[in-house]
Scaffold this motif. Structure first.
Motif: not given
Length: 193
Positions: A56-68
């Motif tokens: 099971y995994s999760s994949l993200y695309l964040w706009r900015q490093d602050d959001a991550f």
């Protein structure tokens, strides 16, 4: 932009129906997260799409490093660690991300490629960005991104697909259980400059 991906290997006898239920219940909680292009809840089941084990995994695309960063410090990742333990979160600086022509992501394919030691970095970066834009043009592509890991000098190619990947397709295939896509439609379209 930052690509983040983590995975949890599951026991062979694990009831993957529990993961499907988890994605169905938790997925909508991500549909309005600020600064998130998308989060894919992913499953690999042994014997399907080339998988030899369940994960099971999760994949993200964040706009900015602050959001991550906010994801990590706000307790959102604690929900994962409480249920599955702490996974290594692989992060990549996104070189390019595009929205494709398709709309319903059913699969994700991830491919990691080593960057040769003697490669002209400017040339290979430009080539990967161009390739990413070409993949986004394909009729079954929902979105695509390419990132770089500068510690290990590898590219990571991510493609969200509407169709089942062909057995000959390079990379690791995942089934999408839920795709939260708060900002996906704000990504540049496939052929935008």
């Amino acid at each position: 932009m930052i690509i983040a991906h983590y995975s949890h290997r599951l026991p062979a006898n694990y009831d993957t129906g529990l993961i499907r239920t988890r994605a169905k219940e938790r997925g909508p909680l991500w549909n309005t997260i600020p600064e998130l292009y998308f989060k894919a809840f992913l499953l690999r089941e042994s014997g399907r799409y080339g998988a030899i084990a369940n994960s099971y995994s999760s994949l993200y695309l964040w706009r900015q490093d602050d959001a991550f960063r906010d994801f990590l410090v706000s307790g959102r990742y604690k929900v994962v660690t409480d249920a599955f333990g702490r996974a290594d979160i692989q992060t990549r600086f996104a070189l390019d991300a595009r929205k494709g022509h398709a709309h319903h992501a059913r699969f994700v394919v991830r491919e990691d490629l080593a960057i040769p030691l003697d490669a002209d970095l400017s040339a290979v970066f430009a080539s990967e960005v161009e390739r990413n834009r070409e993949v986004a043009e394909q009729s079954t592509t929902v979105a695509t991104a390419v990132g770089v890991d500068t510690q290990n000098w590898t590219f990571t190619r991510i493609v969200l697909l509407e169709h089942e990947p062909a057995a000959s397709e390079a990379g690791t295939s995942y089934e999408v259980l839920h795709l939260a896509k708060p900002l996906l439609d704000t990504l540049p379209f496939a052929n935008a400059a």
